[in-house]
Design a protein around this motif. Sequence first.
Motif, PDB file in Angstrom:
ATOM      1  N   ILE A   1       0.834  -1.206   0.000  1.00  0.00           N
ATOM      2  CA  ILE A   1       0.000   0.000   0.000  1.00  0.00           C
ATOM      3  C   ILE A   1       0.869   1.256   0.000  1.00  0.00           C
ATOM      4  N   VAL A   2       1.835   1.304   0.921  1.00  0.00           N
ATOM      5  CA  VAL A   2       2.710   2.468   1.022  1.00  0.00           C
ATOM      6  C   VAL A   2       3.585   2.592  -0.222  1.00  0.00           C
ATOM      7  N   GLY A   3       4.075   1.454  -0.717  1.00  0.00           N
ATOM      8  CA  GLY A   3       4.924   1.479  -1.906  1.00  0.00           C
ATOM      9  C   GLY A   3       4.214   2.062  -3.113  1.00  0.00           C
ATOM     10  N   VAL A   4       2.961   1.688  -3.321  1.00  0.00           N
ATOM     11  CA  VAL A   4       2.185   2.202  -4.456  1.00  0.00           C
ATOM     12  C   VAL A   4       1.969   3.709  -4.316  1.00  0.00           C
ATOM     13  N   LEU A   5       1.642   4.172  -3.109  1.00  0.00           N
ATOM     14  CA  LEU A   5       1.406   5.601  -2.894  1.00  0.00           C
ATOM     15  C   LEU A   5       2.682   6.416  -3.121  1.00  0.00           C
ATOM     16  N   LEU A   6       3.804   5.933  -2.586  1.00  0.00           N
ATOM     17  CA  LEU A   6       5.060   6.661  -2.766  1.00  0.00           C
ATOM     18  C   LEU A   6       5.506   6.641  -4.222  1.00  0.00           C
ATOM     19  N   ALA A   7       5.307   5.509  -4.900  1.00  0.00           N
ATOM     20  CA  ALA A   7       5.689   5.423  -6.312  1.00  0.00           C
ATOM     21  C   ALA A   7       4.872   6.406  -7.149  1.00  0.00           C
TER      22      ALA A   7
ATOM     23  N   VAL B   1       6.508   9.466  -9.331  1.00  0.00           N
ATOM     24  CA  VAL B   1       6.285   9.611 -10.766  1.00  0.00           C
ATOM     25  C   VAL B   1       5.716  10.994 -11.085  1.00  0.00           C
ATOM     26  N   ALA B   2       4.787  11.455 -10.259  1.00  0.00           N
ATOM     27  CA  ALA B   2       4.217  12.785 -10.473  1.00  0.00           C
ATOM     28  C   ALA B   2       5.288  13.862 -10.362  1.00  0.00           C
ATOM     29  N   LEU B   3       6.199  13.710  -9.399  1.00  0.00           N
ATOM     30  CA  LEU B   3       7.275  14.687  -9.255  1.00  0.00           C
ATOM     31  C   LEU B   3       8.190  14.697 -10.474  1.00  0.00           C
ATOM     32  N   VAL B   4       8.526  13.504 -10.971  1.00  0.00           N
ATOM     33  CA  VAL B   4       9.396  13.410 -12.144  1.00  0.00           C
ATOM     34  C   VAL B   4       8.747  14.105 -13.345  1.00  0.00           C
TER      35      VAL B   4
ATOM     36  N   ALA C   1      11.823   9.176  -0.364  1.00  0.00           N
ATOM     37  CA  ALA C   1      10.851   8.081  -0.434  1.00  0.00           C
ATOM     38  C   ALA C   1      11.385   6.838   0.258  1.00  0.00           C
ATOM     39  N   ILE C   2      12.676   6.579   0.086  1.00  0.00           N
ATOM     40  CA  ILE C   2      13.274   5.382   0.680  1.00  0.00           C
ATOM     41  C   ILE C   2      13.301   5.478   2.200  1.00  0.00           C
ATOM     42  N   VAL C   3      13.766   6.627   2.714  1.00  0.00           N
ATOM     43  CA  VAL C   3      13.920   6.734   4.162  1.00  0.00           C
ATOM     44  C   VAL C   3      12.584   6.892   4.879  1.00  0.00           C
TER      45      VAL C   3
ATOM     46  N   PHE D   1       9.787   5.338   3.715  1.00  0.00           N
ATOM     47  CA  PHE D   1       9.012   4.136   3.428  1.00  0.00           C
ATOM     48  C   PHE D   1       8.810   3.294   4.684  1.00  0.00           C
ATOM     49  N   THR D   2       9.897   3.082   5.418  1.00  0.00           N
ATOM     50  CA  THR D   2       9.811   2.219   6.594  1.00  0.00           C
ATOM     51  C   THR D   2       8.902   2.811   7.653  1.00  0.00           C
ATOM     52  N   GLY D   3       9.067   4.108   7.935  1.00  0.00           N
ATOM     53  CA  GLY D   3       8.241   4.722   8.954  1.00  0.00           C
ATOM     54  C   GLY D   3       6.761   4.671   8.611  1.00  0.00           C
ATOM     55  N   LEU D   4       6.436   4.986   7.363  1.00  0.00           N
ATOM     56  CA  LEU D   4       5.034   4.933   6.942  1.00  0.00           C
ATOM     57  C   LEU D   4       4.491   3.509   6.975  1.00  0.00           C
ATOM     58  N   THR D   5       5.320   2.555   6.555  1.00  0.00           N
ATOM     59  CA  THR D   5       4.869   1.159   6.536  1.00  0.00           C
ATOM     60  C   THR D   5       4.629   0.644   7.948  1.00  0.00           C
ATOM     61  N   LEU D   6       5.528   0.989   8.869  1.00  0.00           N
ATOM     62  CA  LEU D   6       5.330   0.566  10.259  1.00  0.00           C
ATOM     63  C   LEU D   6       4.094   1.231  10.871  1.00  0.00           C
ATOM     64  N   ALA D   7       3.859   2.498  10.507  1.00  0.00           N
ATOM     65  CA  ALA D   7       2.693   3.185  11.038  1.00  0.00           C
ATOM     66  C   ALA D   7       1.395   2.552  10.542  1.00  0.00           C
TER      67      ALA D   7
END
Length: 243
Positions: free
Chosen positions: A33-39, A43-46, A87-89, A91-97
Motif C-alpha cells: 500500500i505504502v509502496g504504491v502511494l510513494l511510487a 512519478v508525479a514529481l518526475v 521516499a526510501i527513508v 518508506f519504513t516509517g510509513l509502513t510501520l505506522a
Amino acid sequence: MGFRQGAGFLLRGLRLWRERPRLMLLGIVPALIVGVLLAGAFVALVVYADDLISWATPFADGWSEAIRSVFRALLWLLVVAGAGMLAIVTFTGLTLAVGDPFYEKIWKEVELSLGGTVPDRGVGWLRGIADGLVLVVMGVVTAVVVFAIGLLPLVGAVIGFALGLVLSGRLLAGELVSRPLEARGLDRAQRAALMRQHRGAMLGFGVCVQACFLVPLGGIAVMPAAVAGATYLAREALDRAPR
C-alpha cells in the motif's frame, strides 16, 4: 556482534520466505500500500519537475540557453535524487505506522520459534503509529542533510549517498529492533544501552536492509524479513546481556 553478524540476521529473516511463506505474505500488505502511494507521488514529481524548477529559478531566464539548460538539468537530477532518497527513508516509517498489527504477528511468531519467554502483547497500534511517524520525520531530516552534502562539487554525490545509506540504515535498525524490546518492558534508555553494545551488528543489519530498499520493489519484499531479522537481533542481544 559485528557488521557481518548484523547482515546475517537479515538473511535469517529472508529464509522465512521459504519456511513460512504465508506469514511473510501477511507483511507485504502494508508495504505494498505504502509502496504504491510513494511510487505514484515520485512519478508525479518526475513529470512536473521541469515546470517546478523553471518556476523556482526565474533568475536563470536571462542566461544563455546552454548554461541555463545545464544548470536546470543538474537541479532536476538533484531534485529527483533527493525525492528518491526521501521516499526510501520514509518508506519504513510509513509502513510501520500503517502495518503495525501485521508486523506484530511476524515478530511474535519469530519469538515463539526461538522459545523462552515471549511477550504476550506488543507496543500497541497507537504507539506504533507514533513511532512510525517519528521515523518519517527523522528520515526527512536525513534526506535534507544528504541533499545538502550532494551539492558539494565532485565528491558530494558519492559522500552523500554513502552517508545517507549509513544514517538511514542506523535509524531503520533502531526502530525495528525497538518493537520486540519495548514489548519486553525496556524503556528507551534501556534499549539504547543494550544495543550500544552491538553497534556493528546494528549498522550491518540496517545498512543491508536499506540497500535492499534501493532495489525496485525491494522494500515490499524485504520489509517482512527485516521485521523478522530485527527480532532475531534483539533476542541475540538479550541472550548475551549480563543477567
